[in-house]
Design a protein around this motif. Structure first.
Motif, PDB file in Angstrom:
ATOM      1  N   GLN A 805      12.327  17.461  10.478  1.00 14.56           N
ATOM      2  CA  GLN A 805      12.679  18.092   9.206  1.00 14.56           C
ATOM      3  C   GLN A 805      14.192  18.196   9.150  1.00 14.56           C
ATOM      4  OE1 GLN A 805      10.638  21.844   9.064  1.00 14.56           O
ATOM      5  NE2 GLN A 805       8.645  20.920   8.662  1.00 14.56           N
ATOM      6  N   GLN A 806      14.808  17.258   8.451  1.00 10.78           N
ATOM      7  CA  GLN A 806      16.266  17.174   8.454  1.00 10.78           C
ATOM      8  C   GLN A 806      16.908  17.573   7.137  1.00 10.78           C
ATOM      9  OE1 GLN A 806      17.667  16.545  11.376  1.00 10.78           O
ATOM     10  NE2 GLN A 806      15.597  16.337  12.211  1.00 10.78           N
ATOM     11  N   GLY A 807      16.156  18.232   6.281  1.00 12.57           N
ATOM     12  CA  GLY A 807      16.750  18.719   5.037  1.00 12.57           C
ATOM     13  C   GLY A 807      16.788  17.651   3.976  1.00 12.57           C
ATOM     14  N   SER A 808      17.961  17.112   3.709  1.00 12.66           N
ATOM     15  CA  SER A 808      18.126  16.150   2.627  1.00 12.66           C
ATOM     16  C   SER A 808      17.474  14.820   2.971  1.00 12.66           C
ATOM     17  CB  SER A 808      19.622  15.935   2.350  1.00 12.66           C
ATOM     18  OG  SER A 808      20.238  15.288   3.448  1.00 12.66           O
ATOM     19  N   ALA A 809      17.185  14.062   1.927  1.00 12.38           N
ATOM     20  CA  ALA A 809      16.566  12.753   2.123  1.00 12.38           C
ATOM     21  C   ALA A 809      17.501  11.811   2.868  1.00 12.38           C
ATOM     22  CB  ALA A 809      16.173  12.162   0.766  1.00 12.38           C
ATOM     23  N   LEU A 810      18.792  11.855   2.515  1.00 12.39           N
ATOM     24  CA  LEU A 810      19.762  10.997   3.208  1.00 12.39           C
ATOM     25  C   LEU A 810      19.883  11.385   4.672  1.00 12.39           C
ATOM     26  CD1 LEU A 810      21.908   8.812   3.154  1.00 12.39           C
ATOM     27  CD2 LEU A 810      23.574  10.530   2.413  1.00 12.39           C
ATOM     28  N   GLY A 811      19.918  12.692   4.936  1.00 10.66           N
ATOM     29  CA  GLY A 811      19.985  13.144   6.308  1.00 10.66           C
ATOM     30  C   GLY A 811      18.777  12.716   7.110  1.00 10.66           C
ATOM     31  N   GLU A 812      17.611  12.794   6.477  1.00  8.32           N
ATOM     32  CA  GLU A 812      16.378  12.354   7.132  1.00  8.32           C
ATOM     33  C   GLU A 812      16.425  10.864   7.431  1.00  8.32           C
ATOM     34  OE1 GLU A 812      12.391  12.335   8.562  1.00  8.32           O
ATOM     35  OE2 GLU A 812      13.766  14.002   8.159  1.00  8.32           O
ATOM     36  N   GLN A 813      16.934  10.069   6.494  1.00  6.78           N
ATOM     37  CA  GLN A 813      17.003   8.622   6.678  1.00  6.78           C
ATOM     38  C   GLN A 813      17.946   8.252   7.814  1.00  6.78           C
ATOM     39  OE1 GLN A 813      18.193   6.565   3.152  1.00  6.78           O
ATOM     40  NE2 GLN A 813      18.210   4.550   4.105  1.00  6.78           N
ATOM     41  N   TRP A 815      18.893  10.175  10.286  1.00  2.63           N
ATOM     42  CA  TRP A 815      18.347  10.665  11.556  1.00  2.63           C
ATOM     43  C   TRP A 815      17.282   9.713  12.085  1.00  2.63           C
ATOM     44  CZ3 TRP A 815      13.467  11.981  13.182  1.00  2.63           C
ATOM     45  CH2 TRP A 815      13.381  12.640  14.412  1.00  2.63           C
ATOM     46  N   ARG A 816      16.376   9.256  11.218  1.00  2.00           N
ATOM     47  CA  ARG A 816      15.306   8.353  11.655  1.00  2.00           C
ATOM     48  C   ARG A 816      15.868   7.037  12.170  1.00  2.00           C
ATOM     49  NH1 ARG A 816      10.056   9.669  10.196  1.00  2.00           N
ATOM     50  NH2 ARG A 816       9.416   7.503  10.418  1.00  2.00           N
ATOM     51  N   GLN A 817      16.895   6.529  11.497  1.00  2.00           N
ATOM     52  CA  GLN A 817      17.482   5.268  11.936  1.00  2.00           C
ATOM     53  C   GLN A 817      18.082   5.412  13.331  1.00  2.00           C
ATOM     54  OE1 GLN A 817      20.418   3.719   9.295  1.00  2.00           O
ATOM     55  NE2 GLN A 817      20.462   1.703  10.240  1.00  2.00           N
ATOM     56  N   GLN A 818      18.808   6.503  13.533  1.00  2.00           N
ATOM     57  CA  GLN A 818      19.407   6.742  14.846  1.00  2.00           C
ATOM     58  C   GLN A 818      18.337   7.002  15.900  1.00  2.00           C
ATOM     59  OE1 GLN A 818      23.049   9.125  15.095  1.00  2.00           O
ATOM     60  NE2 GLN A 818      22.001  10.412  16.558  1.00  2.00           N
ATOM     61  N   GLU A 819      17.321   7.739  15.521  1.00  2.00           N
ATOM     62  CA  GLU A 819      16.235   8.043  16.443  1.00  2.00           C
ATOM     63  C   GLU A 819      15.514   6.769  16.873  1.00  2.00           C
ATOM     64  OE1 GLU A 819      13.444  10.879  18.361  1.00  2.00           O
ATOM     65  OE2 GLU A 819      15.521  10.962  17.668  1.00  2.00           O
ATOM     66  N   LEU A 820      15.240   5.866  15.933  1.00  2.00           N
ATOM     67  CA  LEU A 820      14.519   4.634  16.272  1.00  2.00           C
ATOM     68  C   LEU A 820      15.365   3.714  17.144  1.00  2.00           C
ATOM     69  CD1 LEU A 820      12.727   3.978  12.873  1.00  2.00           C
ATOM     70  CD2 LEU A 820      11.625   4.384  15.081  1.00  2.00           C
ATOM     71  N   LEU A 821      16.648   3.679  16.922  1.00  2.00           N
ATOM     72  CA  LEU A 821      17.517   2.888  17.795  1.00  2.00           C
ATOM     73  C   LEU A 821      17.461   3.420  19.230  1.00  2.00           C
ATOM     74  CD1 LEU A 821      20.617   2.399  15.481  1.00  2.00           C
ATOM     75  CD2 LEU A 821      18.981   0.654  16.184  1.00  2.00           C
ATOM     76  N   LEU A 822      17.404   4.728  19.354  1.00  2.00           N
ATOM     77  CA  LEU A 822      17.272   5.320  20.681  1.00  2.00           C
ATOM     78  C   LEU A 822      15.900   5.020  21.278  1.00  2.00           C
ATOM     79  CD1 LEU A 822      18.967   8.759  19.950  1.00  2.00           C
ATOM     80  CD2 LEU A 822      19.840   7.015  21.510  1.00  2.00           C
ATOM     81  N   HIS A 823      14.847   5.042  20.440  1.00  2.00           N
ATOM     82  CA  HIS A 823      13.508   4.677  20.914  1.00  2.00           C
ATOM     83  C   HIS A 823      13.526   3.266  21.495  1.00  2.00           C
ATOM     84  CE1 HIS A 823      11.165   7.701  18.164  1.00  2.00           C
ATOM     85  NE2 HIS A 823      12.086   8.272  18.908  1.00  2.00           N
ATOM     86  N   ARG A 824      14.168   2.359  20.789  1.00  2.00           N
ATOM     87  CA  ARG A 824      14.205   0.959  21.242  1.00  2.00           C
ATOM     88  C   ARG A 824      14.926   0.833  22.576  1.00  2.00           C
ATOM     89  NH1 ARG A 824      17.019  -3.117  17.268  1.00  2.00           N
ATOM     90  NH2 ARG A 824      18.834  -2.701  18.568  1.00  2.00           N
TER      91      ARG A 824
END
Length: 1023
Positions: A805-813, A815-824
């Motif tokens: 739950q990152q608040g704004s839609a842009l913030g969520e987007q 965060w997810r991009q950075q999170e998935l790069l870390l997952h990879r």
């Protein structure tokens, strides 16, 4: 009493006493007290008797009359706005010694003495009751502790000595209920009790509740006004000693459970009372009533709206715009304090420039000049007063009062004066801050305080005040510690820090300065600074109820603002362990803070003691001490001879590793580690370890590896989850590590350590790889079990993505991009076998890639450089055999058996002919050169597992087997597989075998020729 006749008898009395004292060789004050005491007991006893007419002899009547006349003279004197007659001030101060309880000794019976003091207190509280309630409402801010005449304050403090705080407040309540009172004296007495007696706050709260109960019970305006005046007077002394007026008003009327919520009649009574106050109200109180209105049911909303309209009209008359109001008000600051400089400063020059540019109306500028002239006259008058400190600059006044406070704290015999002096210091702080202390802040008192950790910003002029306060605290602590350990220093330092926290507008500068000192300058601080700051933050945590939450912004690396921290969590977060220097500082600071805490509050009840302890401090020590001391990693035996003392911490030659180990071994500290609130969990340990810069660490690489193995395999893996461990479950340990790595990468800026924010700690990743490989060695599912193995890795990753739950839609987007790069990055860093599981279908083990493909299709594809293809690293990793050998054989065998059942020639998979058509050639071309070289090894690892009939059934098996054998020989002898042509395979095999394996070549030649001859003979016979 002010006439010549009054002065003559006073002068005569003083002269007689002085003459007698001179003859007897005793102080005049002592003689006066003893002469008065000689008749006090008889007077008091007779006054308290049931007889309506006290039977006093003529001497006692003359003595009682003199005491009453002298008291009246004192009260007249202190009632004057200015005490310009120095001789009169000295005479009053001299006469007040009559009320020193210690002078009476055994001369008067204690009960009689208490009766006399009670009678005198009543006389003071009811003397000359000419002020109206409306006067008290408008003037009470002038009757605060520091603005009240010091002689009157001294009189109250002396008169209250024989009584407990509860008895004093009961006496005050009784006087209010039975007499016409002098509101100035009543409210000044309230201030004196609140400031000088710590227990007074709760007792006054109880009194206020009682007064409100009586007021609404009988609809009694007198009890109502008494409650409001006392609540406001106590709040004038600041939140360090009493709750702010806004908090009291909200607590009393802000919910349906208040006394006003019982009926419409009660509501009407409340709003009629508030409305009657409006013409006399100051703006701050009206603001509180508007911003925090009483709770009103919807059907009676009109009552509230009418009052708000009236209050806004009053604010308009006072020329206070409602839009300019802040939700927080420092009601302890007089509205007219202006603190103009003695010489024109930048502000005054700016005002003059605006006037010359016709930007300021003439009437407003004229008012400004008149105010400047009036302030100049006031300064000149203050310079002529008997008190020399008033002529000093505000900062110098503060410095002088802090020095006086230090002398009181050090001298145990003068501790009773510390509270009063602390109030004076508080008043001087307001004087230094000047106009800034009156500004309406645009947030309520509990709104979070913003601190920019990378570059803390301090308000102009506030840093000098904060530095002076911190320096004074450190000096006072060290001075007091030279005489007594912390547990014998009394509550003085707690009271001082509580006073500081009461200055809401100073807190941002104070917290920002702590950030500068601890986070940025910590390793460069000296021993005295560390000891002082360590003790200061302990007292700061003690006062946590007075400090709003802290929003600590750690810079651009922080994806989203975190939750507001408590003050304890805030200063704990500043103790970052990354480099050798920061480790040494944190160990010294935490050891000093814990030692002070355990010494200062060790006598408190256990629950109260634990409530005072900042959990972050104990957790930080649980991380630091075992990391830096091998001895702390084993079973400890307490050595009482090496117990850590507070005084030893100031020794220049102190070894802090030894000191911290001594603290660690103490039974009291080990008992704290058993408390759940103070236990450092595996996750918390990982987050601290992930902050370390490996190349700047205080430990070498091998020492760090040893520490990791101890922490993971001996401390946290076997520990129960209730103690922050993993219950012995490898899967749980892996999950904690993965989450910690991702959280750390998301929130921390490791740029200072030379690491990219998107990098993953290689050492912690190695520990994760080891745990994952160990997890793969667990027993496999038995045949007949249709359920697939849980793929815990993808469950963890999917859970993080679905729960964000990152608040704004842009913030969520973002965060997810950075999170998935870390997952990879984590997936690529783990063995390839973790991407795939196996399950049983019937009697066969089959591969289960569904979890991986689902994760790829739903998430990973969205962070690829091309929208339709996975990145090379994760694709190659999926096909890479990093899996264990036995598992590879099992999978391969299942595949070949499946091909055989479908009547597909499986040996062709190993055939090297480039011109062979079909899917086999496609599959071979997809394999890497390295894997193609190892095909012979794979072939002869698989064939022993086949049934003999299966090998004989395929006509191409023999040639493929020979080809694989030759290539295996080449691989073994030469390390390479030689290229082969598409010519006659048997002939090529024979020539190769004659060179590498002559015996096999001869056997092939022997078995091949008869086969040819037989074929020829059979053909001849047929014709």
């Amino acid at each position: 009493m002010a006439g010549a006749g009054g002065r003559s008898w006073r002068d005569l009395l003083v002269s007689v006493l002085q003459e007698q004292a001179s003859k007897l060789g005793v102080p005049t004050a002592t003689l006066a007290a003893k002469n008065a005491a000689a008749n006090v007991e008889r007077i008091c006893q007779d006054s308290a008797s049931t007889s309506r007419v006290p039977l006093l002899n003529s001497d006692q009547r003359i003595c009682r009359a003199v005491l009453q006349r002298m008291l009246a003279w004192v009260l007249d004197a202190v009632g004057k706005e200015k005490q310009e007659d120095v001789s009169m001030v000295q005479a009053v101060r001299f006469w007040l010694n009559v009320f020193n309880v210690s002078l009476y000794g055994s001369v008067a019976h204690p009960d009689s003495l208490r009766q006399f003091f009670r009678h005198t207190l009543t006389e003071v509280l009811t003397y000359n009751p000419v002020l109206k309630v409306s006067d008290a409402i408008q003037m009470q801010k002038e009757w605060s502790f520091t603005r009240t005449c010091p002689l009157l304050t001294a009189l109250f403090r002396k008169l209250l000595v024989p009584f407990s705080v509860r008895e004093s407040i009961c006496q005050l309540q009784q006087v209010l209920e039975t007499h016409e009172v002098n509101w100035q004296h009543i409210l000044s007495c309230v201030s004196t009790l609140v400031v000088c007696q710590a227990e007074a706050e709760q007792l006054f709260r109880d009194l206020l509740s009682h007064l409100l109960l009586k007021a609404f019970g009988n609809y009694d305006m007198e009890n109502m006004i008494t409650a409001f005046l006392i609540a406001r007077q106590a709040a004038l002394e600041g939140p360090a000693v009493f709750m702010p007026y806004s908090e009291w008003f909200k607590a009393s009327f802000g919910n349906a459970g208040g006394q006003h919520g019982s009926s419409k009649k009660s509501l009407v009574f409340l709003f009629e009372f508030l409305s009657e106050l409006v013409p006399f109200e100051a703006a701050p109180y009206l603001k509180v009533h508007i911003m925090y209105p009483p709770f009103v049911p919807t059907k009676h909303r009109s009552l509230l709206l009418e009052y708000i309209t009236l209050a806004k009209t009053r604010l308009a008359d006072l020329k206070v715009a409602i839009e300019d109001m802040g939700l927080y008000e420092d009601l302890s600051v007089p509205e007219e304090a202006v603190q103009l400089p003695k010489t024109p400063d930048g502000h005054m020059a700016f005002i003059d420039a605006l006037k010359r540019a016709d930007k300021i109306p003439s009437n407003l500028y004229s008012t400004y000049l008149q105010a400047c002239h009036a302030m100049k006259e006031k300064v000149l008058q203050d310079d002529s007063k008997a008190e020399p400190s008033h002529s000093k600059e505000p900062l110098e006044q503060l410095k002088a009062e802090l020095a006086e406070l230090r002398t009181l704290v050090v001298d145990q015999a003068r501790w009773e004066d510390v509270a009063a002096q602390t109030a004076v210091v508080s008043d001087r702080i307001r004087g230094v801050l000047g106009a800034s202390s009156e500004e309406n802040e645009a947030a309520p008192s509990n709104s979070p305080i913003q601190v920019a950790v990378p570059a803390p910003r301090l308000a102009q002029g506030h840093q000098s005040v904060v530095d002076l306060l911190l320096t004074s605290f450190c000096q006072t602590l060290l001075a007091a510690s030279s005489f007594n350990p912390p547990d014998r220093q009394g509550p003085c330092l707690s009271l001082v820090v509580k006073m500081m926290c009461g200055h809401r507008n100073l807190l941002p500068a104070l917290l920002g300065r702590l950030c500068q000192l601890i986070y940025h300058q910590g390793p460069s601080l000296g021993a005295a600074h560390i000891l002082g700051l360590a003790a200061f933050v302990i007292h700061l945590s003690e006062c946590r109820a007075l400090i709003p939450g802290v929003e600590a912004n750690f810079g651009v690396s922080q994806a989203v603002p975190g939750e507001a921290l408590s003050v304890s969590e805030y200063w704990s977060s500043l103790l970052v362990c990354r480099t050798e220097e920061s480790f040494a500082f944190c160990l010294r600071f935490c050891t000093a803070a814990a030692a002070y805490l355990m010494c200062k509050f060790s006598s408190c009840p256990h629950e109260e003691f634990c409530a005072l302890i900042p959990p972050g401090l104990i957790k930080k020590l649980q991380y630091l001490v075992p990391r830096l001391s091998l001895e702390a990693r084993g079973v400890l035996c307490e050595d009482t001879r090496s117990a850590l003392s507070w005084s030893s911490l100031s020794c220049p030659s102190l070894n802090y590793r030894r000191a911290s180990l001594c603290l660690w071994k103490q039974a009291g500290f080990q008992e704290l580690l058993k408390e759940k609130a103070f236990q450092l969990s595996f996750r918390e340990w990982l987050l601290m370890e992930l902050e370390v810069c490996p190349d700047k660490d205080i430990l070498s690489a091998s020492e760090r590896q040893d520490f990791h193995y101890w922490a993971i395999y001996q401390r946290y893996l076997p520990a129960p989850s209730a103690a922050g461990g993993c219950d012995g479950e490898l899967e749980k340990a892996c999950g904690v590590i993965i989450n910690a790595i991702l959280d750390s990468s998301q929130r921390l800026d490791l740029g200072g350590c030379g690491h990219s924010k998107m990098s993953v700690s290689p050492e912690i990743l190695c520990r994760l790889q080891e745990l994952v490989l160990e997890l793969r060695c667990r027993p496999k599912l038995l045949p007949g079990c249709s359920a697939a193995q849980r793929h815990f890795l993808f469950e963890i990753l999917q859970g993080r993505l679905s729960g964000s739950q990152q608040g704004s839609a842009l913030g969520e987007q973002l965060w997810r991009q950075q999170e998935l790069l870390l997952h990879r990055r984590i997936l690529v860093g783990l063995p390839a076998s973790t991407l795939i599981t196996t399950c049983w279908k019937g009697n066969r083990t089959v591969l289960d890639c569904d979890s991986f493909f689902c994760f790829v299709n739903s998430e990973l594809k969205n962070v690829c450089s091309r929208g339709y293809a996975l990145s090379y690293d994760i694709t190659a990793h999926f096909f890479r055999e990093g899996v264990d050998f036995q598992t590879s054989l099992e999978w391969s065998l299942e595949i070949l058996q499946c091909l055989e059942e479908r009547r597909t020639s499986w040996p062709l998979l190993f055939h090297s002919a480039e011109r062979d058509p079909g899917k086999c050639r496609v599959l071979r071309s997809a394999a890497s050169d390295r894997h193609t070289r190892l095909l012979p090894l794979a072939f002869y690892s698989l064939t022993p597992c086949f049934y003999r009939e299966l090998l004989q059934r395929d006509p191409t098996f023999l040639s493929v087997a020979l080809q694989m054998y030759i290539q295996l020989l080449q691989l073994f002898v030469e390390g390479e597989v030689l290229p082969q042509s598409d010519q006659d395979p048997i002939g090529q095999l024979l020539s190769t075998c004659e060179e590498l394996d002559p015996e096999l070549g001869a056997a092939l030649l022997h078995f091949s020729r008869p086969a040819v001859d037989m074929e020829l003979e059979e053909e001849l016979q047929l014709f």
